[in-house]
Design an enzyme around this catalytic site. Structure first.
Site, mmCIF file in Angstrom:
data_model
loop_
_atom_site.group_PDB
_atom_site.id
_atom_site.type_symbol
_atom_site.label_atom_id
_atom_site.label_comp_id
_atom_site.label_asym_id
_atom_site.label_seq_id
_atom_site.Cartn_x
_atom_site.Cartn_y
_atom_site.Cartn_z
ATOM 1 N N CYS A 1 -24.290 -74.053 5.849
ATOM 2 C CA CYS A 1 -25.180 -74.440 6.909
ATOM 3 C C CYS A 1 -25.834 -73.124 7.283
ATOM 4 O O CYS A 1 -25.307 -72.063 6.971
ATOM 5 C CB CYS A 1 -24.465 -74.928 8.175
ATOM 6 S SG CYS A 1 -23.455 -76.386 7.964
ATOM 7 N N ARG B 1 -29.620 -73.316 2.760
ATOM 8 C CA ARG B 1 -28.175 -73.354 2.993
ATOM 9 C C ARG B 1 -27.670 -74.766 3.291
ATOM 10 O O ARG B 1 -26.463 -74.996 3.391
ATOM 11 C CB ARG B 1 -27.808 -72.455 4.177
ATOM 12 C CG ARG B 1 -28.214 -71.020 3.990
ATOM 13 C CD ARG B 1 -27.877 -70.206 5.200
ATOM 14 N NE ARG B 1 -26.461 -69.952 5.286
ATOM 15 C CZ ARG B 1 -25.853 -68.873 4.843
ATOM 16 N NH1 ARG B 1 -26.547 -67.919 4.269
ATOM 17 N NH2 ARG B 1 -24.563 -68.722 4.963
ATOM 18 N N TRP C 1 -25.240 -78.689 6.203
ATOM 19 C CA TRP C 1 -24.683 -79.244 4.968
ATOM 20 C C TRP C 1 -23.345 -79.831 5.384
ATOM 21 O O TRP C 1 -22.417 -79.101 5.729
ATOM 22 C CB TRP C 1 -24.498 -78.152 3.926
ATOM 23 C CG TRP C 1 -24.020 -78.657 2.605
ATOM 24 C CD1 TRP C 1 -24.772 -79.178 1.599
ATOM 25 C CD2 TRP C 1 -22.661 -78.685 2.143
ATOM 26 N NE1 TRP C 1 -23.980 -79.537 0.545
ATOM 27 C CE2 TRP C 1 -22.675 -79.242 0.844
ATOM 28 C CE3 TRP C 1 -21.450 -78.306 2.688
ATOM 29 C CZ2 TRP C 1 -21.519 -79.423 0.093
ATOM 30 C CZ3 TRP C 1 -20.292 -78.480 1.934
ATOM 31 C CH2 TRP C 1 -20.341 -79.038 0.647
ATOM 32 N N ASN D 1 -21.319 -72.439 11.482
ATOM 33 C CA ASN D 1 -21.317 -72.480 10.022
ATOM 34 C C ASN D 1 -19.894 -72.220 9.577
ATOM 35 O O ASN D 1 -19.303 -71.220 9.986
ATOM 36 C CB ASN D 1 -22.248 -71.388 9.473
ATOM 37 C CG ASN D 1 -22.110 -71.219 7.976
ATOM 38 O OD1 ASN D 1 -21.823 -72.170 7.259
ATOM 39 N ND2 ASN D 1 -22.310 -69.998 7.498
ATOM 40 N N GLY D 2 -19.329 -73.088 8.766
ATOM 41 C CA GLY D 2 -17.954 -72.872 8.301
ATOM 42 C C GLY D 2 -17.083 -74.075 8.628
ATOM 43 O O GLY D 2 -17.594 -75.163 8.890
ATOM 44 N N GLU E 1 -23.998 -75.288 -19.153
ATOM 45 C CA GLU E 1 -25.063 -75.018 -18.182
ATOM 46 C C GLU E 1 -26.140 -76.103 -18.257
ATOM 47 O O GLU E 1 -26.672 -76.551 -17.238
ATOM 48 C CB GLU E 1 -25.650 -73.615 -18.442
ATOM 49 C CG GLU E 1 -26.860 -73.226 -17.610
ATOM 50 C CD GLU E 1 -26.616 -73.179 -16.102
ATOM 51 O OE1 GLU E 1 -25.467 -73.354 -15.668
ATOM 52 O OE2 GLU E 1 -27.599 -72.998 -15.366
ATOM 53 N N LYS F 1 -27.130 -78.349 -15.072
ATOM 54 C CA LYS F 1 -28.517 -78.421 -14.564
ATOM 55 C C LYS F 1 -28.962 -79.871 -14.474
ATOM 56 O O LYS F 1 -29.538 -80.305 -13.489
ATOM 57 C CB LYS F 1 -29.431 -77.697 -15.550
ATOM 58 C CG LYS F 1 -30.119 -76.432 -15.368
ATOM 59 C CD LYS F 1 -30.081 -75.506 -14.280
ATOM 60 C CE LYS F 1 -28.939 -75.425 -13.364
ATOM 61 N NZ LYS F 1 -28.419 -74.108 -13.108
ATOM 62 N N GLU G 1 -27.163 -81.895 -11.653
ATOM 63 C CA GLU G 1 -27.461 -81.594 -10.256
ATOM 64 C C GLU G 1 -28.859 -82.011 -9.832
ATOM 65 O O GLU G 1 -29.053 -82.353 -8.670
ATOM 66 C CB GLU G 1 -27.162 -80.135 -9.900
ATOM 67 C CG GLU G 1 -27.994 -79.104 -10.587
ATOM 68 C CD GLU G 1 -27.547 -77.685 -10.245
ATOM 69 O OE1 GLU G 1 -27.073 -77.438 -9.131
ATOM 70 O OE2 GLU G 1 -27.712 -76.800 -11.107
ATOM 71 N N HIS H 1 -12.161 -84.322 -30.921
ATOM 72 C CA HIS H 1 -10.883 -84.421 -30.206
ATOM 73 C C HIS H 1 -10.998 -85.311 -28.971
ATOM 74 O O HIS H 1 -10.201 -85.196 -28.053
ATOM 75 C CB HIS H 1 -10.384 -83.023 -29.851
ATOM 76 C CG HIS H 1 -10.194 -82.174 -31.064
ATOM 77 N ND1 HIS H 1 -9.139 -82.353 -31.931
ATOM 78 C CD2 HIS H 1 -10.963 -81.196 -31.594
ATOM 79 C CE1 HIS H 1 -9.266 -81.494 -32.937
ATOM 80 N NE2 HIS H 1 -10.372 -80.786 -32.753
ATOM 81 N N LYS I 1 -27.855 -74.249 -1.408
ATOM 82 C CA LYS I 1 -28.018 -73.081 -2.269
ATOM 83 C C LYS I 1 -26.856 -72.097 -2.155
ATOM 84 O O LYS I 1 -26.431 -71.519 -3.142
ATOM 85 C CB LYS I 1 -29.344 -72.401 -1.896
ATOM 86 C CG LYS I 1 -29.744 -71.257 -2.799
ATOM 87 C CD LYS I 1 -30.321 -71.751 -4.096
ATOM 88 C CE LYS I 1 -30.574 -70.622 -5.068
ATOM 89 N NZ LYS I 1 -30.479 -71.077 -6.461
#
Ligand code: F6R
Length: 607
Positions: free
Chosen positions: A2, A27, A74, A98-99, A479, A483, A486, A502, A602
């Site tokens: 946040c 954030r 967030w 925040n937290g 990656e 990408k 998300e 496998h 982010k």
């Protein structure tokens, strides 16, 4: 995580808070709010969804006041509703946070037993009611805040304002970052210096356990033991200019296209201008004296570390352990003598990575950070830092930060090989030359975008997509999948191609596209054999290779993307581009919010 902001000034603060929140919305962006102190009490406005909803609301119903706090959220505790949006407030106090308050349940029960009524599902609201309770007992706002802080467990940063106090802003930091900005007849707080850039460049950072008492013309800081302390005020280099999208539709697309340039900047800064060899004169870690490198990071930065393991082990013979930061910090890994810890982070604020760094330092490891944001907490706390030169990355999905991390890691692996005497000067020169070719190769690779758009159209309706690669292409496959997940919300997995038989091969049918990353390296034949296995089971393959690789497989692959020819050493950098462009164009076709995908933020400053 946040973003929080606060101001105590001699002017109206709401417009300043809203602009600051715009800069902090990377954030978190699921709801936002502001509160000010007016002559009659606390004024507050909150809105669900993007910040623009709050801006519209405040435009219709302005919030006056010379002191205020703001928040972009967030969600952790409680869904992203207006009721759960910050600031949280009673009739006496308003708080942005925040937290996470870990003992909030216990505090909530204690307060509920005193007939306190809670309006939200958040952990933050206990802070409001505890401060209010202590004020009601006769404490001053500062005393009540300090008494409350002593009861909170967890990682948090806070901004607090009080009814009747038009010149008092309290702030605290325990674990998550908080900057104090010194302005002209104004003091500010914010989660980072970027938010304060238009207001002041005179910034000091609170240390863990600090509590600050701010008036418009003064700031007093007290450490965890209550002693008054001075924290250095530095001139921040962060630019006041809002980073724009330029001609691009999204930040992510702009950042993909910036890669030739920022890779050039990053690579040049790691090379000797005369000899062109890797040159790290300020490197404080003596790679000749360590026998193990532990790498900890999260998400895309972790994947960069996975690629680095291949490079370090191959060129320098250094044994590398790579772990997800949130795992490493809790799994009691034996502390080894002569080992160093490397953390990789774009933001320099990711809490799990930061805590892994702190734990490593406490355990006696020499520490090194590869970090993009110079003013970040990790940059301040690591023993040595190499800065990537990606510039501000605004799109939530990391692109240019990832490839600049790869370039830095490639140079660092060559440096380690050089000081450990495991490669000849000639080999080092040749590999460095390949690295220097990367910006030009990337510029060429961007020409594949039109072809990628067509392929994106063909596969954007898939429900599941598999990415496969061997060697350094295995992490790049991961990656690619990350990408895609998300930003397009399509389920995707990245696998080592050899692992296909496998288990994952059972998933293959004509509806599950397979993306095969196959640069012409020593493993190409094996990777192409995996392609045949997929095709034999009706799977449709998108092959990404150079012209020679594509020519060998044209009849089997359903689609191909041709990359410029490159040395296998630098292929992870180059092959990152097509997977980024593919994810981007699929997400655009799906109509998702590419730069601010759902549920993400982010900088992840919570566990
Ligand atoms: C993915 C992404 C995240 C970050 C991760 C670590 O596109 O951006 O997975 O890589 O949250 O963030 P930093 O690098 O800031 O520590």
């Amino acid at each position: 995580m946040c973003g929080i902001i606060g101001a105590v000034a001699n002017t109206e603060v709401t417009p300043l808070l809203l602009e600051g929140l715009q800069r902090l919305s990377y954030r978190g962006y699921d709801s936002a709010g502001v509160a000010t102190i007016t002559a009659t009490g606390i004024a507050r406005s909150r809105a669900e969804g993007k910040l623009q909803n709050l801006i519209n609301k405040v435009a219709n119903d302005p919030l006056p006041g010379h002191i205020g706090i703001g928040h972009t959220r967030w969600a952790t505790h409680g869904g992203p509703t207006e009721n759960n949006a910050h600031p949280h407030a009673s009739d006496k106090v308003a708080v942005v946070h925040n937290g996470i308050i870990e003992n909030y349940q216990e505090l909530r029960e204690e307060l509920a037993a005193r007939q306190v009524r809670f309006e939200s599902e958040t952990d933050t609201e206990v802070i409001v009611h505890l401060i209010t309770h202590y004020i009601n007992q006769g404490m001053t706002p500062v005393e009540a805040s300090r008494k409350t802080l002593a009861r909170l467990h967890g990682a948090f940063s806070l901004g607090i304002i009080f009814k009747g106090e038009e010149n008092l802003l309290c702030a605290a930091r325990q674990g998550t970052p908080l900057a104090i900005g010194h302005g002209k007849d104004a003091m500010y707080i914010a989660s980072d210096a970027l938010a304060l850039a238009p207001l002041t460049n005179q910034i000091c950072y609170l240390s863990d356990g600090d509590f600050a008492v701010l008036h418009s013309s003064s700031a007093e800081i007290f450490d965890a033991s209550g002693n008054k302390v001075e924290r250095p005020i530095r001139t921040s280099a962060v630019s006041a200019a809002m980073v724009g999208k330029g001609e691009y539709r999204h930040f992510m697309l702009k950042e993909i296209h910036e890669q030739p340039e920022v890779l050039g900047d990053t690579i040049n800064a790691l090379m000797h201008p005369g000899t062109g060899a890797v040159y790290l004169p300020e490197m404080q870690i003596d790679f000749a004296k360590i026998n193990r490198l532990v790498i900890a990071a999260c998400g895309t930065a972790y994947i960069a570390g996975m690629v680095a393991k291949y490079w370090f082990e191959k060129f320098s013979g250094l044994s590398v352990e790579i772990d997800i930061a949130s795992e490493w910090r809790y799994r009691s890994a034996p502390v080894e003598k002569n080992a160093a810890m490397l953390v990789i982070s774009q933001s320099g604020e990711t809490l799990d990575t930061l805590e892994a760094l702190r734990l490593a330092k406490k355990s006696g490891y020499a520490s090194l950070g590869i970090i993009n944001v110079p003013e970040s907490t990790m940059a301040r706390e690591a023993d040595a830092v190499i800065f990537t030169k990606a510039g501000p990355e605004i799109g939530v999905a990391s692109t240019k930060a990832f490839t600049t991390q790869l370039a830095t890691l490639a140079a660092l692996a060559l440096h380690a090989a050089q000081v450990r005497g495991t490669i000849t000067a000639e080999t080092q020169r040749a590999l460095t030359a390949h690295l220097r070719e990367i910006p030009a190769l990337m510029a060429e690779a961007l020409h594949a975008e039109e072809a990628i758009k067509t392929i994106a159209y063909d596969i954007h309706t898939a429900r599941d997509i598999l990415y496969l690669g061997r060697g350094t292409m295995y992490p790049i496959a991961m990656e690619g999948a990350l990408k895609l997940k998300e930003i397009s919300y399509i389920h995707a997995e990245g696998y080592a191609a050899g692992e296909l038989k496998h288990g994952p091969i059972a998933l293959i049918d004509e509806d599950v596209p397979i993306i095969l990353l196959a640069p012409p390296d020593a493993l190409l034949d094996k990777t192409l054999a995996n392609m045949q296995e997929v095709a034999a089971r009706g799977g449709k393959v998108l092959l990404i290779s150079d012209a020679a690789g594509v020519a060998r497989a044209r009849d089997t692959a359903a689609w191909t993307i041709t990359m410029p020819a490159c040395d296998p050493f630098v292929a992870p950098l180059l092959y990152s581009l097509p997977i980024q462009m593919l994810a981007y164009h699929i997400a655009v076709l799906k109509g998702t919010d590419v730069d601010q995908p759902r549920n993400l933020a982010k900088a992840v400053t919570v566990e």
